[in-house]
Design an enzyme around this catalytic site. Sequence first.
Site, PDB file in Angstrom:
ATOM      1  N   CYS A 118       0.812  -1.227   0.000  1.00 45.60           N
ATOM      2  CA  CYS A 118       0.000   0.000   0.000  1.00 45.60           C
ATOM      3  C   CYS A 118       0.843   1.275   0.000  1.00 45.60           C
ATOM      4  CB  CYS A 118      -0.945   0.022   1.193  1.00 45.60           C
ATOM      5  SG  CYS A 118      -1.978  -1.431   1.315  1.00 45.60           S
ATOM      6  N   HIS A 259      -3.529   7.166   3.276  1.00 43.79           N
ATOM      7  CA  HIS A 259      -3.910   5.917   2.628  1.00 43.79           C
ATOM      8  C   HIS A 259      -5.309   5.521   3.111  1.00 43.79           C
ATOM      9  CE1 HIS A 259      -4.083   1.895   1.254  1.00 43.79           C
ATOM     10  NE2 HIS A 259      -3.802   1.335   2.421  1.00 43.79           N
ATOM     11  N   ASN A 289     -10.223  -0.235   0.279  1.00 45.08           N
ATOM     12  CA  ASN A 289      -8.765  -0.093   0.270  1.00 45.08           C
ATOM     13  C   ASN A 289      -8.232  -0.558  -1.084  1.00 45.08           C
ATOM     14  OD1 ASN A 289      -6.014  -0.334   0.608  1.00 45.08           O
ATOM     15  ND2 ASN A 289      -6.131  -1.442   2.549  1.00 45.08           N
TER      16      ASN A 289
HETATM   17  N1  ACO Z   1     -18.258  -9.245   9.261  1.00 45.55           N
HETATM   18  C1  ACO Z   1     -18.658  -9.645  10.477  1.00 45.55           C
HETATM   19  N2  ACO Z   1     -17.813 -10.066  11.411  1.00 45.55           N
HETATM   20  C2  ACO Z   1     -16.509 -10.082  11.121  1.00 45.55           C
HETATM   21  C3  ACO Z   1     -16.005  -9.674   9.872  1.00 45.55           C
HETATM   22  C4  ACO Z   1     -16.959  -9.247   8.916  1.00 45.55           C
HETATM   23  N3  ACO Z   1     -16.594  -8.833   7.684  1.00 45.55           N
HETATM   24  N4  ACO Z   1     -14.666  -9.787   9.870  1.00 45.55           N
HETATM   25  C5  ACO Z   1     -14.321 -10.245  11.073  1.00 45.55           C
HETATM   26  N5  ACO Z   1     -15.428 -10.437  11.833  1.00 45.55           N
HETATM   27  C6  ACO Z   1     -15.526 -10.927  13.193  1.00 45.55           C
HETATM   28  C7  ACO Z   1     -14.332 -11.749  13.615  1.00 45.55           C
HETATM   29  O1  ACO Z   1     -14.472 -13.084  13.177  1.00 45.55           O
HETATM   30  C8  ACO Z   1     -14.406 -11.624  15.107  1.00 45.55           C
HETATM   31  O2  ACO Z   1     -15.376 -12.519  15.572  1.00 45.55           O
HETATM   32  P1  ACO Z   1     -15.136 -13.356  16.933  1.00 45.55           P
HETATM   33  O3  ACO Z   1     -15.012 -12.305  18.002  1.00 45.55           O
HETATM   34  O4  ACO Z   1     -16.361 -14.177  17.027  1.00 45.55           O
HETATM   35  O5  ACO Z   1     -13.882 -14.116  16.695  1.00 45.55           O
HETATM   36  C9  ACO Z   1     -14.928 -10.220  15.331  1.00 45.55           C
HETATM   37  O6  ACO Z   1     -15.525  -9.825  14.094  1.00 45.55           O
HETATM   38  C10 ACO Z   1     -13.865  -9.223  15.722  1.00 45.55           C
HETATM   39  O7  ACO Z   1     -12.762  -9.395  14.835  1.00 45.55           O
HETATM   40  P2  ACO Z   1     -11.531  -8.440  14.873  1.00 45.55           P
HETATM   41  O8  ACO Z   1     -10.566  -8.864  13.818  1.00 45.55           O
HETATM   42  O9  ACO Z   1     -11.044  -8.302  16.277  1.00 45.55           O
HETATM   43  O10 ACO Z   1     -12.255  -7.069  14.442  1.00 45.55           O
HETATM   44  P3  ACO Z   1     -11.631  -5.642  14.365  1.00 45.55           P
HETATM   45  O11 ACO Z   1     -12.436  -4.710  15.158  1.00 45.55           O
HETATM   46  O12 ACO Z   1     -10.154  -5.671  14.589  1.00 45.55           O
HETATM   47  O13 ACO Z   1     -11.873  -5.270  12.841  1.00 45.55           O
HETATM   48  C11 ACO Z   1     -10.631  -5.165  10.811  1.00 45.55           C
HETATM   49  C12 ACO Z   1     -11.293  -6.077  11.834  1.00 45.55           C
HETATM   50  C13 ACO Z   1     -11.698  -4.294  10.179  1.00 45.55           C
HETATM   51  C14 ACO Z   1      -9.959  -6.029   9.761  1.00 45.55           C
HETATM   52  C15 ACO Z   1      -9.594  -4.267  11.527  1.00 45.55           C
HETATM   53  O14 ACO Z   1      -8.744  -5.054  12.319  1.00 45.55           O
HETATM   54  C16 ACO Z   1      -8.782  -3.491  10.561  1.00 45.55           C
HETATM   55  O15 ACO Z   1      -9.282  -2.665   9.836  1.00 45.55           O
HETATM   56  N6  ACO Z   1      -7.455  -3.693  10.546  1.00 45.55           N
HETATM   57  C17 ACO Z   1      -6.600  -3.032   9.604  1.00 45.55           C
HETATM   58  C18 ACO Z   1      -6.471  -3.895   8.449  1.00 45.55           C
HETATM   59  C19 ACO Z   1      -6.226  -3.172   7.183  1.00 45.55           C
HETATM   60  O16 ACO Z   1      -6.625  -2.058   6.975  1.00 45.55           O
HETATM   61  N7  ACO Z   1      -5.560  -3.869   6.302  1.00 45.55           N
HETATM   62  C20 ACO Z   1      -5.372  -3.376   5.022  1.00 45.55           C
HETATM   63  C21 ACO Z   1      -4.024  -3.605   4.524  1.00 45.55           C
HETATM   64  S1  ACO Z   1      -2.814  -2.672   5.323  1.00 45.55           S
HETATM   65  C22 ACO Z   1      -3.298  -1.177   5.095  1.00 45.55           C
HETATM   66  O17 ACO Z   1      -3.701  -0.854   4.022  1.00 45.55           O
HETATM   67  C23 ACO Z   1      -3.238  -0.300   6.243  1.00 45.55           C
END
Ligand code: ACO
Length: 332
Positions: A118, A259, A289
Amino acid sequence: MADRAPARARILGTGSCVPDNVVTNFDLAKRVDTSDEWIQERTGIRERRIALPGVRTSELCEDAARRALAAAGVEPAELDLVVVATATPDMPFPSTACFLQERLGIRGQMAFDVTAACTGFLYGLTIADQFVSTGKARRALVIGAELLSRIIDWEDRGTCVLFGDGAGAVVLGPSEAQDRGILATRMAADGSFWSILNLPGGGTAHPTTLETVGAGLHKVKMHGNEVFKVAVRSLHEMAEAVLAEAGLDGRDLSLFIPHQANRRIIDAVSKRLGVPVDKVYVNVDRFGNTSSASIPIALDEVVRAGRLSPGDTVLLDAFGGGVTYGAALLRW
Ligand code: ACO
């Protein structure tokens, strides 16, 4: 390649391109166990663009490039340097930059791809800045382009809701005025975090076999929570570094274009920097993204909307797999 007197490099024109096909959160909720409410609350994303089968990354590059060249009033043959940042090239080699060269009907100039996930566009911008500001290139094309839909696991709700396809381009040239152009750039990486975001299959670690494909190694793997924390810290650090180099702080910015990964990451970094909400550009709600394409797409939207005037101070800030991170400060 040209060899002229040193001058600050400036963006002469911008362009972008996203596929027409819109995929909403409601569409995704029919494929995986998720909801519009969950996706919007955790990421700020409402919809993303997904290319139809058969489209190649170099096609998106060409559309974005032609728009940027037209905006800059530069002919393709005038280019001395073509840099494409992508994690989703047409093929492992040749580079997508070479495919783009062929599409633009040009030859002879240096053309290569940059792999920094990214952060790739800002890495490419930094490289091109070195060539233009030292007079080694007079016209440089820098593109961030991705077809992330090709490498996403559409069964994994933790990743498939986040990403989209698109491309953004800029044309760089020497600035007539020393106080306009790229003021500062800072790029960094920390390979010890490689495992929090990667695509393990298809390289020399796991060459493609029926087993690697069966095990899903050719799809993006991510530890979202870890990425979130490292992203906020790194984006903040890089932004502070370039602002300090220019003797500025977050309140001096005319516009902050981070970003577009996640609304919560954007909000957390903007708050730490002290940038007012109305100075932060956000389009993650419409495109998700798009990795290396996110900043140049956003910049092109801003420019075409007439939101930038000469003398405005703009901060670009990115983070991605590697991990890689970096920021660039521009005086428009
Ligand atoms: N829909 C519903 N539930 C979901 C989904 C979804 N799409 N995805 C995950 N969950 C569930 C998980 O399974 C978990 O369930 P559980 O508690 O029963 O195990 C629960 O939601 C919480 O999961 P977390 O991963 O802790 O959720 P979080 O609040 O961290 O959000 C997310 C997840 C959105 C991916 C967040 O961590 C995030 O945005 N991280 C940054 C990732 C990113 O942006 N990556 C891109 C590449 S790098 C960059 O560009 C910066």
